[in-house]
Design an enzyme around this catalytic site. Structure first.
Site, PDB file in Angstrom:
ATOM      1  N   HIS A 125       3.940   9.321   5.430  1.00 18.30           N
ATOM      2  CA  HIS A 125       5.287   9.520   5.970  1.00 18.30           C
ATOM      3  C   HIS A 125       5.411   8.858   7.340  1.00 18.30           C
ATOM      4  CE1 HIS A 125       4.652  13.189   3.347  1.00 18.30           C
ATOM      5  NE2 HIS A 125       5.796  12.746   2.847  1.00 18.30           N
ATOM      6  N   VAL A 140      -0.040   4.277   1.906  1.00 22.55           N
ATOM      7  CA  VAL A 140      -1.094   4.536   2.887  1.00 22.55           C
ATOM      8  C   VAL A 140      -2.188   5.353   2.189  1.00 22.55           C
ATOM      9  CG1 VAL A 140      -1.656   5.627   5.094  1.00 22.55           C
ATOM     10  CG2 VAL A 140       0.557   4.490   4.776  1.00 22.55           C
ATOM     11  N   LYS A 157       4.257   4.416  -2.833  1.00 13.83           N
ATOM     12  CA  LYS A 157       3.423   5.427  -3.498  1.00 13.83           C
ATOM     13  C   LYS A 157       4.156   6.033  -4.706  1.00 13.83           C
ATOM     14  CE  LYS A 157       0.640   9.166  -3.804  1.00 13.83           C
ATOM     15  NZ  LYS A 157       1.473  10.057  -4.609  1.00 13.83           N
ATOM     16  N   ASP A 158       5.458   6.304  -4.539  1.00 18.45           N
ATOM     17  CA  ASP A 158       6.266   6.831  -5.645  1.00 18.45           C
ATOM     18  C   ASP A 158       7.051   5.664  -6.242  1.00 18.45           C
ATOM     19  OD1 ASP A 158       5.899   9.914  -5.412  1.00 18.45           O
ATOM     20  OD2 ASP A 158       6.183   9.205  -3.367  1.00 18.45           O
TER      21      ASP A 158
END
Ligand code: AMP
Length: 305
Positions: free
Chosen positions: A41, A197, A170-171
């Site tokens: 994030h 990350v 990531k998503d």
């Protein structure tokens, strides 16, 4: 702490307008999250701060996208630590609304439908998940519109501010769907994707990793190892030999593989002809999902040669 926390849409609009005016800002970035923040994030926030005069992060655990009430209940909530992280990254404003603020009339009757793209991969295992996620992303993108704040009394002296929203690679399926929603429904926002990350050992950072036991965490490393293998083969223009990478994952007893395939990055349709015995050419995306102990993990790797 310089970051300001607001919980109502009205405060978000007035604070956003005040900040844009005070900074004579010409751009606003939005970083939607569900909290329990980590360095993944932080990378989104950092990109937004680099590229925009005013940055708003949102923290909202959206009941609409959880199929399982227990999963929703158990989702980690760490507001104080989240605010400290966002402050450190230079975020100006955090919008952390209640469920009632976002859904004042209860669950919305009219929702965004994610269509065929939302039914495969994660959507197949979590029916309704992407409709719920896109519905709240649509609302958050509207809340974060800098023009809404300006109408409430701000002003930059000419032209609408640029508006960008940040989502993690990531998503990957969520990112592809948000891009399609914004394009298909003409949302006035630029979607920016931020690379995944990872921890030093390769595991993609996730708010759910905290539920893994040390042994499960060790077992979960096979996901990123298998993805890295495909990345190396694609880079070397070798055949991907997806089956051997799948076998590697299946050899790990703590990991129950759900899917592992190579797809077109935009449509997420399998690249059936390009990932077996012939050398890999072009662009692809390797998608993987598995249950490790009680935790469902997803990861992916962009491939190019
Ligand atoms: P979440 O709070 O899990 O809903 O995630 C909020 C945003 O952070 C989404 O756009 C995610 O894709 C992104 N994100 C989560 N984990 C990572 C990571 N390891 N690297 C980059 N972005 C991430």
């Amino acid at each position: 702490m310089a970051v300001k926390l607001v919980t109502t849409v009205q405060e978000l609009h007035s604070e956003g307008a005040r900040l844009l005016a005070a900074k004579r800002g010409t751009s606003q970035g939005l970083v939607p999250t569900m909290g329990a923040l980590h360095e993944g994030h932080a990378a989104l926030a950092r990109a937004a701060v680099e590229q925009n005069d005013v940055v708003v992060a949102t923290i909202f655990v959206n009941p609409l996208q959880f199929g399982d009430a227990l999963d929703l209940d158990r989702y980690p909530r760490t507001l104080e630590a989240d605010l400290a992280l966002l402050d450190r990254e230079g975020v100006d404003l955090v919008f952390a609304p209640s469920v009632d603020e976002v859904y004042p009339g209860g669950e919305p009757l009219v929702r965004v439908t994610s269509g065929r793209l939302g039914e495969k991969w994660e959507g197949a295992s979590r029916p309704g998940h992407f409709d719920g996620a896109l519905t709240v992303v649509a609302k958050l993108l509207h809340y974060g519109l800098p023009a809404a704040g300006l109408a409430a009394g701000g002003g930059t002296g000419g032209g609408l501010p640029a508006y960008r929203a940040y989502f993690g690679q990531k998503d990957a399926q969520q990112l592809a769907l948000v891009r399609r929603m914004v394009a298909d429904l003409n949302f006035p926002v630029e979607v920016v994707g931020v690379p995944t990350v990872r921890a030093a050992d390769g595991l993609a950072l996730s708010s759910r990793n905290r539920f893994l036991s040390p042994e499960e965490r060790e077992g979960a490393l096979v996901l990123s190892r298998a993805l890295r293998l495909l990345e190396e083969r694609a880079h070397a223009r070798e055949p991907l030999d997806l089956e051997s990478a799948q076998a590697l994952v299946e050899s790990q007893p703590l990991v129950a593989l759900d899917y592992f395939d190579v797809v077109d990055p935009a449509t997420l349709e399998p690249l059936a002809e390009n990932c077996r015995e012939t050398p890999f050419r072009g662009e692809g995306l390797a998608l993987i999902a598995a249950k490790v102990g009680p935790v469902r993990l997803i990861d992916n790797m962009p491939l190019s040669s």
